[in-house]
Design a protein around this motif. Sequence first.
Motif, mmCIF file in Angstrom:
data_model
loop_
_atom_site.group_PDB
_atom_site.id
_atom_site.type_symbol
_atom_site.label_atom_id
_atom_site.label_comp_id
_atom_site.label_asym_id
_atom_site.label_seq_id
_atom_site.Cartn_x
_atom_site.Cartn_y
_atom_site.Cartn_z
ATOM 1 N N GLY A 223 0.845 -1.331 0.160
ATOM 2 C CA GLY A 223 -0.062 0.016 -0.036
ATOM 3 C C GLY A 223 0.926 1.351 0.013
ATOM 4 O O GLY A 223 1.985 1.097 0.167
ATOM 5 N N GLY A 224 0.081 2.473 -0.171
ATOM 6 C CA GLY A 224 0.763 3.637 -0.300
ATOM 7 C C GLY A 224 0.068 4.793 0.228
ATOM 8 O O GLY A 224 -1.084 4.855 0.662
ATOM 9 N N ALA A 225 0.770 5.946 0.360
ATOM 10 C CA ALA A 225 0.153 7.166 0.631
ATOM 11 C C ALA A 225 0.718 8.331 0.313
ATOM 12 O O ALA A 225 1.949 8.511 -0.041
ATOM 13 C CB ALA A 225 -0.178 7.400 2.372
ATOM 14 N N VAL A 226 0.100 9.462 0.088
ATOM 15 C CA VAL A 226 0.406 11.044 0.046
ATOM 16 C C VAL A 226 0.048 11.823 0.893
ATOM 17 O O VAL A 226 -1.045 11.761 1.265
ATOM 18 C CB VAL A 226 0.017 11.317 -1.653
ATOM 19 C CG1 VAL A 226 0.827 12.928 -1.767
ATOM 20 C CG2 VAL A 226 0.365 10.463 -2.569
ATOM 21 N N VAL A 227 0.963 12.554 1.275
ATOM 22 C CA VAL A 227 0.515 13.605 2.486
ATOM 23 C C VAL A 227 0.851 14.996 2.160
ATOM 24 O O VAL A 227 1.805 15.058 1.579
ATOM 25 C CB VAL A 227 0.955 13.271 3.987
ATOM 26 C CG1 VAL A 227 0.336 14.241 5.080
ATOM 27 C CG2 VAL A 227 0.864 11.672 4.254
ATOM 28 N N GLY A 228 -0.062 15.801 2.285
ATOM 29 C CA GLY A 228 0.347 17.280 2.019
ATOM 30 C C GLY A 228 -0.682 18.349 2.510
ATOM 31 O O GLY A 228 -1.759 18.034 3.282
ATOM 32 N N ASP A 229 -0.928 19.098 1.465
ATOM 33 C CA ASP A 229 -2.323 20.208 1.836
ATOM 34 C C ASP A 229 -3.452 19.762 1.394
ATOM 35 O O ASP A 229 -3.557 19.011 0.634
ATOM 36 C CB ASP A 229 -1.709 21.712 1.496
ATOM 37 C CG ASP A 229 -1.624 21.832 -0.070
ATOM 38 O OD1 ASP A 229 -2.546 21.359 -0.691
ATOM 39 O OD2 ASP A 229 -0.457 22.354 -0.418
ATOM 40 N N ALA A 230 -4.497 20.499 1.852
ATOM 41 C CA ALA A 230 -5.849 20.148 1.560
ATOM 42 C C ALA A 230 -6.216 20.315 0.081
ATOM 43 O O ALA A 230 -7.119 19.744 -0.660
ATOM 44 C CB ALA A 230 -6.767 21.089 2.250
ATOM 45 N N THR A 231 -5.524 21.118 -0.680
ATOM 46 C CA THR A 231 -5.689 21.475 -2.072
ATOM 47 C C THR A 231 -5.168 20.497 -3.038
ATOM 48 O O THR A 231 -5.833 19.617 -3.686
ATOM 49 C CB THR A 231 -5.384 22.905 -2.488
ATOM 50 O OG1 THR A 231 -6.067 23.744 -1.555
ATOM 51 C CG2 THR A 231 -6.075 23.299 -4.047
ATOM 52 N N ARG A 232 -3.867 20.322 -3.028
ATOM 53 C CA ARG A 232 -2.972 19.677 -3.701
ATOM 54 C C ARG A 232 -3.387 18.147 -3.589
ATOM 55 O O ARG A 232 -3.291 17.313 -4.426
ATOM 56 C CB ARG A 232 -1.622 19.820 -3.621
ATOM 57 C CG ARG A 232 -1.143 21.182 -4.272
ATOM 58 C CD ARG A 232 0.279 21.393 -4.143
ATOM 59 N NE ARG A 232 0.695 22.742 -4.439
ATOM 60 C CZ ARG A 232 0.945 23.643 -3.608
ATOM 61 N NH1 ARG A 232 0.989 23.267 -2.374
ATOM 62 N NH2 ARG A 232 1.296 25.044 -3.909
ATOM 63 N N VAL A 233 -3.069 17.834 -2.263
ATOM 64 C CA VAL A 233 -3.452 16.346 -1.834
ATOM 65 C C VAL A 233 -5.123 16.013 -1.795
ATOM 66 O O VAL A 233 -5.375 15.188 -2.412
ATOM 67 C CB VAL A 233 -2.612 15.955 -0.543
ATOM 68 C CG1 VAL A 233 -3.125 14.402 -0.146
ATOM 69 C CG2 VAL A 233 -1.147 16.125 -0.796
ATOM 70 N N GLY A 234 -5.608 16.636 -1.057
ATOM 71 C CA GLY A 234 -6.919 16.673 -0.634
ATOM 72 C C GLY A 234 -8.071 16.681 -1.825
ATOM 73 O O GLY A 234 -8.901 15.925 -1.970
ATOM 74 N N ASP A 235 -7.676 17.521 -2.893
ATOM 75 C CA ASP A 235 -8.486 17.590 -4.138
ATOM 76 C C ASP A 235 -7.788 17.191 -5.153
ATOM 77 O O ASP A 235 -8.424 16.157 -5.934
ATOM 78 C CB ASP A 235 -8.678 19.104 -4.538
ATOM 79 C CG ASP A 235 -9.540 19.831 -3.342
ATOM 80 O OD1 ASP A 235 -10.418 19.153 -2.654
ATOM 81 O OD2 ASP A 235 -9.541 21.020 -3.309
ATOM 82 N N ASP A 236 -6.840 17.456 -5.525
ATOM 83 C CA ASP A 236 -5.939 16.947 -6.949
ATOM 84 C C ASP A 236 -5.479 15.559 -6.786
ATOM 85 O O ASP A 236 -5.843 15.114 -7.995
ATOM 86 C CB ASP A 236 -4.700 17.893 -7.235
ATOM 87 C CG ASP A 236 -4.958 19.554 -7.250
ATOM 88 O OD1 ASP A 236 -6.432 19.793 -7.557
ATOM 89 O OD2 ASP A 236 -4.206 20.303 -7.116
#
Length: 399
Positions: A223-236
């Motif tokens: 498995g994997g994951a990306v963490v960051g801000d609400a726009t780039r990660v949460g939306d894009d």
Amino acid sequence: MCDDDAPELDWGFATRAQRTGHQRTAEEEHCEPIFTTSSFVFASAAEAAARFSGESSGNIYSRFTNPTVRAFEERLAVLEGGAACVATASGMAAILATCMGLLVAGDHILSSRSLFGSTTMLFDKYLTRFGIQTTYVGLTDLDAWAAAIRPETRLLFLETPSNPLTEMAAIAPLAELAHAHGCLLAVDNCFCTPALQRPLALGADLVIHSATKYLDGQGRCVGGAVVGDATRVGDDVFGVVRTAGPSLSPFNAWIFLKGLETLELRMQAHSRAALALAQWLDAHPAVERVHFPGLAGHPQHHLVGEGAQQRAGGGIVTFAVSGGREAAWRVIDATRLCSITANLGDTKTTITHPASTTHGRLSPEARAAAGIGDGLIRVAVGLECVEDIQTDLARGLRG
Ligand SMILES: *Cc1c(COP(=O)(O)O)cnc(C)c1O
């Protein structure tokens, strides 16, 4: 996705690792449940319409969101100090979804040369088909990074420490460099995990994980994951995953969620055992050189320690024996305890010959330029008694 005002942000790392992410259901369960359901039911046609239009929030379908997957995402987001996390079916899917979500044709990636093999393949063989070019620089050479930025550069990408030589990049100056040129900095934090290193706090924009490794910690699933801000990660990035479908399964999310509860303890224990093994190898007459960030002689040792970029040395020790491939294979084949496998981040110690496995596809010249000699052996130190690991390696080193 977690709420910026959540009280859990006052909690220490170990408390967050136990207590965040899970919202107890009406059954009052203590342990986080696994929601093995592909879809979710609506009270009415009108509610279904409101969910689909985005007017009301809630689960629709497990390719988009799932409560167990969300629990893992929220917990990892809190541990990395990010506003949003998107879980994916693998670490590679996390990197692909990041590139698809944030880049367009014509963009350029500037990357460290010391990369996980499949990441290099993704950049060079596949992203190029969609008009995204990647060029490479030496991980530790800040001037080289600065000189290689182009007007169309959009993303700087690195792993620290590198595999297998454990070279380290200073994250903060690279984040500054990226931002001065309107670029994003992505750090693949697989080797350290947030228990040892939190790239977002040092200015990075994105953290990538192969949860397959230390987040699970017991070699059970991918498995994997990306963490960051609400726009780039949460939306894009989330938009790519929910549309293209490299979503994490609820069962695997549950494994990783439980893995996070022991992450800090495990990373401290891996680091302690790896330091003991590195010191022992360093003193062994048959060993030419040891690569481990926790050793005082490591070129970037100043980045390691409480309050420094990386809290402890981590669990990966790489060493060179004289006698090339034959001698290295002899050490590997003489082991009875260590597992001969390319995976890492397991409670069981794993041993690898990089030149003929993980880095075997490179040309001999490229391998030599990268410093990956035929006598090199990589050990991902597990949680067995370190004396037993030493005995296991000593057998082949004697010969
Ligand atoms: C394993 C690994 C990956 C890829 O992760 P998968 O879960 O195997 O897809 C990416 N980066 C690093 C540093 C890795 O070790």
